[in-house]
Design an enzyme around this catalytic site. Structure first.
Site, PDB file in Angstrom:
ATOM      1  N   HIS A 340       0.722  10.419  -9.922  1.00  0.00           N
ATOM      2  CA  HIS A 340       1.327   9.163  -9.477  1.00  0.00           C
ATOM      3  C   HIS A 340       0.346   8.004  -9.404  1.00  0.00           C
ATOM      4  O   HIS A 340       0.704   6.947  -8.873  1.00  0.00           O
ATOM      5  CB  HIS A 340       1.949   9.337  -8.088  1.00  0.00           C
ATOM      6  CG  HIS A 340       3.264  10.059  -8.097  1.00  0.00           C
ATOM      7  ND1 HIS A 340       4.469   9.433  -8.355  1.00  0.00           N
ATOM      8  CD2 HIS A 340       3.567  11.362  -7.888  1.00  0.00           C
ATOM      9  CE1 HIS A 340       5.443  10.313  -8.292  1.00  0.00           C
ATOM     10  NE2 HIS A 340       4.935  11.492  -8.014  1.00  0.00           N
ATOM     11  N   LYS A 528       6.324  -4.368  -0.126  1.00  0.00           N
ATOM     12  CA  LYS A 528       5.752  -3.094  -0.553  1.00  0.00           C
ATOM     13  C   LYS A 528       4.486  -2.868   0.265  1.00  0.00           C
ATOM     14  O   LYS A 528       4.070  -3.736   1.043  1.00  0.00           O
ATOM     15  CB  LYS A 528       5.443  -3.071  -2.048  1.00  0.00           C
ATOM     16  CG  LYS A 528       4.559  -4.208  -2.535  1.00  0.00           C
ATOM     17  CD  LYS A 528       4.377  -4.167  -4.051  1.00  0.00           C
ATOM     18  CE  LYS A 528       5.609  -4.587  -4.784  1.00  0.00           C
ATOM     19  NZ  LYS A 528       6.174  -3.560  -5.652  1.00  0.00           N
ATOM     20  N   ARG A 529       3.895  -1.691   0.107  1.00  0.00           N
ATOM     21  CA  ARG A 529       2.641  -1.402   0.791  1.00  0.00           C
ATOM     22  C   ARG A 529       1.614  -2.496   0.490  1.00  0.00           C
ATOM     23  O   ARG A 529       1.511  -2.973  -0.638  1.00  0.00           O
ATOM     24  CB  ARG A 529       2.128  -0.038   0.318  1.00  0.00           C
ATOM     25  CG  ARG A 529       0.841   0.437   0.928  1.00  0.00           C
ATOM     26  CD  ARG A 529       0.650   1.916   0.631  1.00  0.00           C
ATOM     27  NE  ARG A 529       0.765   2.213  -0.790  1.00  0.00           N
ATOM     28  CZ  ARG A 529      -0.277   2.282  -1.622  1.00  0.00           C
ATOM     29  NH1 ARG A 529      -1.503   2.032  -1.180  1.00  0.00           N
ATOM     30  NH2 ARG A 529      -0.097   2.591  -2.889  1.00  0.00           N
ATOM     31  N   LYS A 534      -1.748  -4.537  -5.577  1.00  0.00           N
ATOM     32  CA  LYS A 534      -0.364  -5.033  -5.593  1.00  0.00           C
ATOM     33  C   LYS A 534      -0.315  -6.552  -5.481  1.00  0.00           C
ATOM     34  O   LYS A 534       0.728  -7.165  -5.644  1.00  0.00           O
ATOM     35  CB  LYS A 534       0.446  -4.372  -4.481  1.00  0.00           C
ATOM     36  CG  LYS A 534       0.612  -2.863  -4.699  1.00  0.00           C
ATOM     37  CD  LYS A 534       1.377  -2.207  -3.570  1.00  0.00           C
ATOM     38  CE  LYS A 534       1.484  -0.705  -3.733  1.00  0.00           C
ATOM     39  NZ  LYS A 534       2.385  -0.294  -4.829  1.00  0.00           N
ATOM     40  N   THR A 636       9.063   1.618  -7.872  1.00  0.00           N
ATOM     41  CA  THR A 636      10.502   1.883  -7.775  1.00  0.00           C
ATOM     42  C   THR A 636      11.211   0.733  -7.074  1.00  0.00           C
ATOM     43  O   THR A 636      12.415   0.557  -7.254  1.00  0.00           O
ATOM     44  CB  THR A 636      10.778   3.198  -7.014  1.00  0.00           C
ATOM     45  OG1 THR A 636      10.043   3.204  -5.782  1.00  0.00           O
ATOM     46  CG2 THR A 636      10.383   4.395  -7.840  1.00  0.00           C
ATOM     47  N   LYS A 640      15.048  -1.061  -7.644  1.00  0.00           N
ATOM     48  CA  LYS A 640      16.052  -1.328  -6.606  1.00  0.00           C
ATOM     49  C   LYS A 640      16.476  -2.793  -6.628  1.00  0.00           C
ATOM     50  O   LYS A 640      17.665  -3.116  -6.513  1.00  0.00           O
ATOM     51  CB  LYS A 640      15.478  -0.961  -5.232  1.00  0.00           C
ATOM     52  CG  LYS A 640      15.154   0.509  -5.067  1.00  0.00           C
ATOM     53  CD  LYS A 640      14.253   0.755  -3.875  1.00  0.00           C
ATOM     54  CE  LYS A 640      13.699   2.174  -3.899  1.00  0.00           C
ATOM     55  NZ  LYS A 640      12.605   2.389  -2.932  1.00  0.00           N
TER      56      LYS A 640
END
Length: 804
Positions: A340, A528-529, A534, A636, A640
Site C-alpha cells: 500500500h 485526509k490524513r 498529501k 480512495t 468517494k
C-alpha cells in the site's frame, strides 16, 4: 417481514428488558441499544445459515488480515442491508422517536486511522454483498487512535474511548480463545476473539470480522489471594503489559517501547488468527492439511501482518509434523500480499536483536526463509552480491517485512495502475525481475452502498428515479446516467441535492464551531490524513495567495469559496501538526477580515472519521487530491468524492490517473509534474525550491509571510514550515507545482461560472464512478488471487424491487 406494529411492540419490550425503563424514561442511548439488539436478533439465523452453507458446499474462504478496519457506525448500515430500515424509521416515528438522532448515539468504532482501514471495511462489505466467503481478522483496540481536539489552533490528542459503552455488535467467543507464545518475559498470552457480523446487501449473507483481545491467562490469577507482595506486584506489571497489546492502534514509534509494542501486536494478531483458522479447518475437514491452499486464502493487507508467513510455517512444521518443503509450498500457495505504499519509512523493518528476543522460534523460521531465499538467488545470480543483499529478508541488522511478504506469498499486488508500475520498476524492481508472475494490479475501490446510497440518499434516489435500481447491485450500471449529463432537468435536480447537503453541512459547522458559511459558495474540500506528501501545505499556500490578491484588490471578482480541511496528524509528526496550525491560523485571519466581504472562509473540522466524512463528501464541490505524483499508492477519498459528483483537482498520482482516464481531461483538473518527471527531478537535483522561489513573486510573497510577521503567531512558529519548503532537497515539490496548481484553480473557476457545464461535469463523474466500486475490486481479487466463488442457494438475492 416485520410490520410497524410488531416493531413498536418489540422495541418497547426490549427497552424494558435491557434498561428497565419505559419509553418516556429512556435515554437516547437506551433507545439506540434497544434497537441495535433487535437488529442483532435479525442477524443471528442468517449468520448461522451462511456458515453452514459455506461448510456444506465446501467453499474456499479468504481471511483478510489487517491491523485496521475503519467500520464507521453499523446500525444504519445493518438495517439497510437487511432491508429493514424503512419499516423501523416509520415505526420509531410513530413512537415519537427521531431515527436520525437515535442513530447518532452510536460511537464510530475506533479500529482504524485512515485509508488502509476504510479500504478493509469496504472490502468486507463487498465480500458479503457479493456472496463471497470472506472474513476479516484484526485487533479489538480498547481505544481508538486518538480523539483530535483543536485548542488555540493546535492539535491536541485525547483518548478515544469508543468502548466505554457496550458494543452491541460484537459477540465475545471465550470458548474459541487461543494462546500466543512470546519470548520471556511475556510468555504465553491469551487471545480472546470478538466476532462482528458483516452483512451483505439484500442477499442474506453474513460474514465475520474477528477481532482479538489480549488477556492474562486464567491460571496466573487463580491463586492471587495467596501471592506474596512481590508476586502480586509482578502480576500487576504483567497484566498491564498484556492488556497494552490490544489497547491502542499504532503505539508511538518515537520510543523503543512503542516500537516494541507494535511488533508484539503484529505477531499477536497473526498468531491468534492463523491458529484459529487452522483449528476451524481441522474441525471441518480433518487433520490432513496438505490441501490447505485449496480450502483457505490468507491475505496480508500491507506489511503489518507479514508474520502470517512464518507463523503458518511454524504450525505446519512444529504442530502438524510437516517437512520444510511441503510446509513452504503450502504457505506460499495460501498467502497473498497487497503493498500500500511507496514511502520507504512505511516499509517496516525490525532490529534482529529485538525480533529474536521477542519471537525466538519465529526468528529461526524467518532466518531459514532468508537463508534458502538467498541460496535461490545465488543459484540464479551467482556472484551478484549487491542484488542478493538488496533482496535479502534479513540484512543490515534488520528483518525486512516487505521482503518477507514478497518472498513468502504467491501474489503481490499494488493498488492502482501507477502504483503497481512503480513497484515493478522501482521499489520492488529486483523482486519483479526475479518472479514477475507474482506481480499484478488491483486498483482500490469503495463500497457505493455506504458512500453513495447511505451517505447521500437524495442523490441515490435521483439516480434510481433516472435509471432504475440495478446500479445498487451492479455499480457499472451508473454509466446509464451519461445520456442525462447534459439534460437541464437532471442537472437542476442534481444541483438541488448538492445544495441541500451543503446547507446541512453549513448548519453542522455553525453549531459545532460557530463559523457561519455561505452555502452558495464553492465548497473546496481537502480531507485526509495530514502528511507532507498529501500536500495540505500546498493548499494552504494557495489560500494565502488568493487572500493576498483580495487584500490588494477587495473588488476582485472571484467566486466565493469555502475551504474545508479535516484530518489527523500522527502525535509525533511535528511538521504535520505545524501544517494544521497554519491552516487554523489562516482561518482566524481570513474569517474575521471584513475587507474581503466574506468571499473566502477557511474551516478545519476536528476529529475526522467515517461519520464526519459521510457528512462532508456529499456536500463537496471540489475534491483536492494533490499529493506529489508517485507518492500516493491509490487514494480512495478521490473515488468517494467522484461518486458524489465532486470535481477533482489533482495530480497524476495513484488512482487519479485512472479517474482521469475514466472521465476524460475535460471533466477533471489535472496539474503538476507527473511521476516520471518527479523521479527525474529528484535524481538530477533539479528540485531546488530556490528556483521557483526566485522566479515567481507570488511564491516568494507567500513563503516569506510564514516568517515576516504577517501571521498572528508568536515568534518563529512557522519557521519550521519555511525551512522545510526552502530546503534544497525540494521537500515534496510544493513550490515546483505551485504555479500549475494556481492554473488548475483558474480552470475550475471558469468551469463554475458555467452552470450547465459544471453540472454536466459532475454528472459525468458520477456516471463513470461505477468502476471504482469495491465490488469490482473484490471480484478481481476473488477471481485472480484468492480463487473463491460466490455461494449458492438460500443466500441468493431476494426478488423484491430494490429502491434507494
Amino acid at each position: 417481514m416485520l410490520t410497524k406494529q410488531q416493531c413498536k411492540e418489540a422495541f418497547q419490550k426490549r427497552l424494558l428488558a435491557l434498561a428497565g425503563v419505559s419509553l418516556d424514561e429512556a435515554t437516547l442511548y437506551n433507545k439506540y441499544t434497544a434497537l441495535a439488539s433487535l437488529v442483532r436478533d435479525q442477524i443471528g439465523q442468517r449468520w448461522v445459515d451462511t456458515s453452514c452453507r459455506y461448510s456444506t458446499q465446501k467453499q474456499k474462504q479468504v481471511y483478510y488480515f489487517s491491523v485496521e478496519f475503519l467500520l464507521g457506525r453499523l446500525l444504519d448500515n445493518n438495517l439497510r442491508n437487511l432491508g429493514l430500515r424503512d419499516v423501523w424509521v416509520e415505526a420509531l416515528a410513530e413512537l415519537g422517536i427521531d431515527y436520525t438522532e437515535l442513530a447518532d448515539a452510536e460511537h464510530d468504532a475506533g479500529l482504524g486511522n485512515g485509508g488502509l482501514g476504510r479500504l478493509a471495511a469496504c472490502f468486507l462489505d463487498s465480500l458479503a454483498s457479493l456472496g463471497l466467503p470472506g472474513h476479516g481478522c484484526g485487533i479489538r483496540y480498547t481505544y481508538g487512535l486518538f480523539k483530535q481536539a483543536i485548542v488555540d489552533g493546535i492539535q491536541m490528542e485525547k483518548p478515544d474511548t469508543w468502548l466505554k459503552d457496550l458494543n452491541i455488535w460484537e459477540y465475545r467467543k471465550t470458548n474459541k480463545a487461543v494462546f500466543v507464545q512470546f519470548g520471556s518475559p511475556l510468555g504465553a498470552v491469551k487471545a480472546v476473539p470478538y466476532d462482528i457480523p458483516v452483512i451483505g446487501y439484500d442477499n442474506n449473507t453474513v460474514n465475520t470480522l474477528r477481532l482479538w483481545s489480549a488477556e492474562v491467562r486464567d491460571e496466573l490469577i487463580a491463586n492471587y489471594s495467596s501471592m506474596t507482595p512481590d508476586d502480586f506486584r509482578k502480576l500487576l506489571e504483567y497484566k498491564s503489559w498484556v492488556e497494552a497489546i490490544s489497547q491502542i492502534l499504532y503505539p508511538d514509534d518515537r520510543y523503543e517501547e512503542g516500537r516494541h509494542l507494535r511488533l508484539v501486536q503484529e505477531y499477536f494478531l497473526v498468531s491468534a488468527g492463523v491458529q484459529s483458522i487452522i483449528r476451524h479447518i481441522k474441525s471441518k475437514q480433518g487433520d490432513d492439511l496438505s490441501s490447505l491452499s485449496d480450502q483457505v486464502a490468507l491475505h496480508i493487507n500491507d506489511t503489518h501482518p507479514s508474520l502470517v508467513i512464518p507463523e503458518l510455517m511454524r504450525i505446519l512444521m512444529d504442530e502438524e509434523g510437516m517437512g520444510w518443503e511441503q510446509a513452504w509450498e503450502i504457505t506460499t500457495n495460501t498467502v497473498s500480499y497487497t503493498n500500500h505504499t511507496v514511502l520507504p519509512e512505511a516499509l517496516e523493518k525490525w532490529p534482529i536483536s529485538q525480533f529474536q528476543s521477542l519471537l525466538p522460534r519465529i526468528y529461526e523460521i524467518v532466518n531459514e526463509i532468508n537463508e534458502r531465499f538467498c541460496a535461490e538467488l545465488w543459484q540464479r545470480y551467482p556472484g551478484d552480491w549487491d542484488r542478493i543483499a538488496a533482496m535479502a529478508v534479513i540484512a543490515d541488522g534488520y528483518v525486512k517485512m516487505a521482503h518477507l511478504a514478497v518472498a513468502g506469498s504467491h501474489s503481490v499486488n499494488g493498488v492502482a495502475q501507477l502504483h503497481s508500475t512503480i513497484l515493478q520498476t522501482d521499489l520492488l524492481k529486483l523482486f519483479y525481475q526475479h518472479t514477475p508472475y507474482k506481480f499484478n494490479n488491483k486498483t482500490n475501490g469503495v463500497t457505493h452502498r455506504r458512500w453513495l446510497l447511505a451517505a447521500n440518499p437524495g442523490l441515490a434516489g435521483l439516480i434510481t428515479d433516472t435509471i432504475g435500481p440495478d446500479w445498487l447491485h451492479r455499480p457499472a450500471s451508473l454509466e446509464k446516467l451519461l445520456p442525462y449529463a447534459g439534460d437541464a432537468g437532471f442537472q437542476q435536480k442534481l444541483a438541488a441535492v448538492r445544495q441541500y447537503r451543503k446547507q446541512a453541512l453549513a448548519k453542522f459547522i455553525l453549531h459545532k464551531d460557530q463559523i457561519s458559511l455561505d452555502p452558495q459558495s464553492i465548497f473546496d474540500v481537502h480531507v485526509k490524513r495530514i502528511h507532507a506528501y498529501k500536500r495540505q501545505l500546498l493548499n494552504a499556500l494557495r489560500i494565502m495567495e488568493l487572500y493576498n490578491r483580495l487584500k490588494d484588490n477587495p473588488q476582485l471578482a472571484i467566486l466565493p469559496r469555502t475551504f474545508i480541511f479535516a484530518g489527523k496528524a500522527a502525535p509525533g509528526y511535528f511538521l504535520a501538526k505545524k501544517i494544521i496550525q497554519l491552516i487554523t491560523t489562516l482561518a482566524k485571519v481570513i474569517n474575521h477580515d471584513q475587507s474581503i466581504q466574506n468571499k473566502l472562509k477557511v474551516v478545519f473540522i476536528e476529529n475526522y472519521g467515517v461519520t464526519l466524512a459521510e457528512q462532508i463528501i456529499p456536500a463537496t464541490d471540489i475534491s483536492e487530491q494533490i499529493s506529489t505524483a508517485g507518492k500516493e499508492a491509490s487514494g480512495t477519498g478521490n473515488m468517494k468524492f467522484m461518486m458524489n459528483g465532486a470535481i477533482t483537482v489533482g495530480t497524476l498520482d495513484g488512482a487519479n490517473v485512472e479517474i482521469r482516464d475514466a472521465v476524460g481531461d475535460d471533466n477533471i483538473a489535472i496539474f503538476g509534474l507527473n511521476a516520471e518527471q518527479v523521479t527525474v527531478c529528484y535524481q538530477t537535483g533539479q528540485c531546488n525550491p530556490l528556483t521557483a522561489y526566485n522566479q515567481d513573486e507570488r511564491i516568494r510573497r507567500c513563503v516569506n509571510q510564514l516568517i515576516d510577521g504577517s501571521l498572528p503567531v508568536l515568534g518563529d512558529e512557522f519557521k519550521p514550515l519555511y525551512d522545510y519548503l526552502m530546503h534544497t532537497n525540494g521537500a515534496f515539490l510544493e513550490l515546483q507545482d505551485f504555479a500549475a496548481y494556481l492554473d488548475a484553480q483558474e480552470k475550475i473557476d471558469r468551469l463554475f461560472r458555467d452552470d450547465a457545464g459544471r453540472w454536466q461535469v459532475a454528472a459525468v463523474n458520477i456516471a463513470r464512478s461505477g468502476c471504482f466500486s469495491s465490488d469490482r475490486t473484490i471480484s478481481q481479487y476473488a477471481a485472480d488471487i484468492w480463487h473463491i466463488r460466490p455461494s449458492t442457494g438460500p443466500a441468493a438475492r431476494s426478488k423484491k424491487k430494490t429502491r434507494a
